[in-house]
Scaffold this motif. Structure first.
Motif, PDB file in Angstrom:
ATOM      1  N   GLU A 145       0.811  -1.217   0.000  1.00  0.00           N
ATOM      2  CA  GLU A 145       0.000   0.000   0.000  1.00  0.00           C
ATOM      3  C   GLU A 145       0.840   1.261   0.000  1.00  0.00           C
ATOM      4  O   GLU A 145       0.504   2.237  -0.653  1.00  0.00           O
ATOM      5  CB  GLU A 145      -0.898   0.034   1.238  1.00  0.00           C
ATOM      6  N   HIS A 146       1.919   1.276   0.756  1.00  0.00           N
ATOM      7  CA  HIS A 146       2.630   2.517   1.004  1.00  0.00           C
ATOM      8  C   HIS A 146       3.955   2.674   0.264  1.00  0.00           C
ATOM      9  O   HIS A 146       4.368   3.793  -0.008  1.00  0.00           O
ATOM     10  CB  HIS A 146       2.878   2.687   2.500  1.00  0.00           C
ATOM     11  N   PRO A 150       9.068   4.718  -7.275  1.00  0.00           N
ATOM     12  CA  PRO A 150       9.908   4.282  -8.405  1.00  0.00           C
ATOM     13  C   PRO A 150      11.168   3.528  -7.982  1.00  0.00           C
ATOM     14  O   PRO A 150      11.567   2.569  -8.637  1.00  0.00           O
ATOM     15  CB  PRO A 150      10.273   5.586  -9.107  1.00  0.00           C
ATOM     16  N   GLU A 151      11.782   3.930  -6.879  1.00  0.00           N
ATOM     17  CA  GLU A 151      13.013   3.266  -6.424  1.00  0.00           C
ATOM     18  C   GLU A 151      12.749   1.822  -6.015  1.00  0.00           C
ATOM     19  O   GLU A 151      13.579   0.942  -6.224  1.00  0.00           O
ATOM     20  CB  GLU A 151      13.631   4.014  -5.234  1.00  0.00           C
ATOM     21  N   GLU A 207       6.669   0.858 -19.265  1.00  0.00           N
ATOM     22  CA  GLU A 207       6.234   2.122 -18.670  1.00  0.00           C
ATOM     23  C   GLU A 207       4.727   2.332 -18.797  1.00  0.00           C
ATOM     24  O   GLU A 207       4.094   2.865 -17.886  1.00  0.00           O
ATOM     25  CB  GLU A 207       6.980   3.293 -19.296  1.00  0.00           C
ATOM     26  N   ALA A 208       4.142   1.925 -19.916  1.00  0.00           N
ATOM     27  CA  ALA A 208       2.708   2.104 -20.114  1.00  0.00           C
ATOM     28  C   ALA A 208       1.911   1.323 -19.059  1.00  0.00           C
ATOM     29  O   ALA A 208       0.927   1.827 -18.515  1.00  0.00           O
ATOM     30  CB  ALA A 208       2.299   1.663 -21.509  1.00  0.00           C
ATOM     31  N   LEU A 209       2.338   0.113 -18.755  1.00  0.00           N
ATOM     32  CA  LEU A 209       1.654  -0.698 -17.755  1.00  0.00           C
ATOM     33  C   LEU A 209       1.889  -0.141 -16.354  1.00  0.00           C
ATOM     34  O   LEU A 209       0.983  -0.104 -15.531  1.00  0.00           O
ATOM     35  CB  LEU A 209       2.109  -2.150 -17.845  1.00  0.00           C
ATOM     36  N   LYS A 264      -0.215   2.959 -11.532  1.00  0.00           N
ATOM     37  CA  LYS A 264      -0.191   4.185 -10.717  1.00  0.00           C
ATOM     38  C   LYS A 264      -1.516   4.928 -10.803  1.00  0.00           C
ATOM     39  O   LYS A 264      -2.014   5.453  -9.810  1.00  0.00           O
ATOM     40  CB  LYS A 264       0.956   5.081 -11.154  1.00  0.00           C
ATOM     41  N   LYS A 265      -2.105   4.961 -11.983  1.00  0.00           N
ATOM     42  CA  LYS A 265      -3.378   5.639 -12.169  1.00  0.00           C
ATOM     43  C   LYS A 265      -4.500   4.907 -11.425  1.00  0.00           C
ATOM     44  O   LYS A 265      -5.420   5.530 -10.890  1.00  0.00           O
ATOM     45  CB  LYS A 265      -3.702   5.732 -13.661  1.00  0.00           C
ATOM     46  N   ALA A 266      -4.434   3.586 -11.354  1.00  0.00           N
ATOM     47  CA  ALA A 266      -5.473   2.786 -10.722  1.00  0.00           C
ATOM     48  C   ALA A 266      -5.550   2.986  -9.216  1.00  0.00           C
ATOM     49  O   ALA A 266      -6.576   2.700  -8.607  1.00  0.00           O
ATOM     50  CB  ALA A 266      -5.249   1.309 -11.032  1.00  0.00           C
TER      51      ALA A 266
END
Length: 68
Positions: free
Chosen positions: A27-28, A33-34, A51-53, A58-60
């Motif tokens: 969750e956290h 990215p790291e 990157e697209a996936l 991230k959007k979800a």
């Protein structure tokens, strides 16, 4: 797990710590990215997640937050 109590079965933190860690981590921290770049890889080839996936994931995380 990390509680030092006389009667561990009565402790709030007896087994919950062990089973809750993966959930809290994902969750956290997992989307940073790291961290994400270290584990979001193909299990056979080791190729990084496209990157697209990654962007879709991230959007979800904002999906249905209005209901909270």
């Amino acid at each position: 797990m990390f509680a030092n109590t006389r009667y561990p079965t009565l402790s709030e933190h007896s087994r919950a710590d062990f089973v809750e860690f993966p959930s809290q981590f994902n969750e956290h921290w997992a989307i940073y990215p790291e961290v994400f770049s270290h584990y979001a890889r193909h299990y056979k080839t080791g190729e990084a997640l496209p990157e697209a996936l990654a962007a879709k994931i991230k959007k979800a995380q904002n999906f249905n937050v209005g209901y909270g």
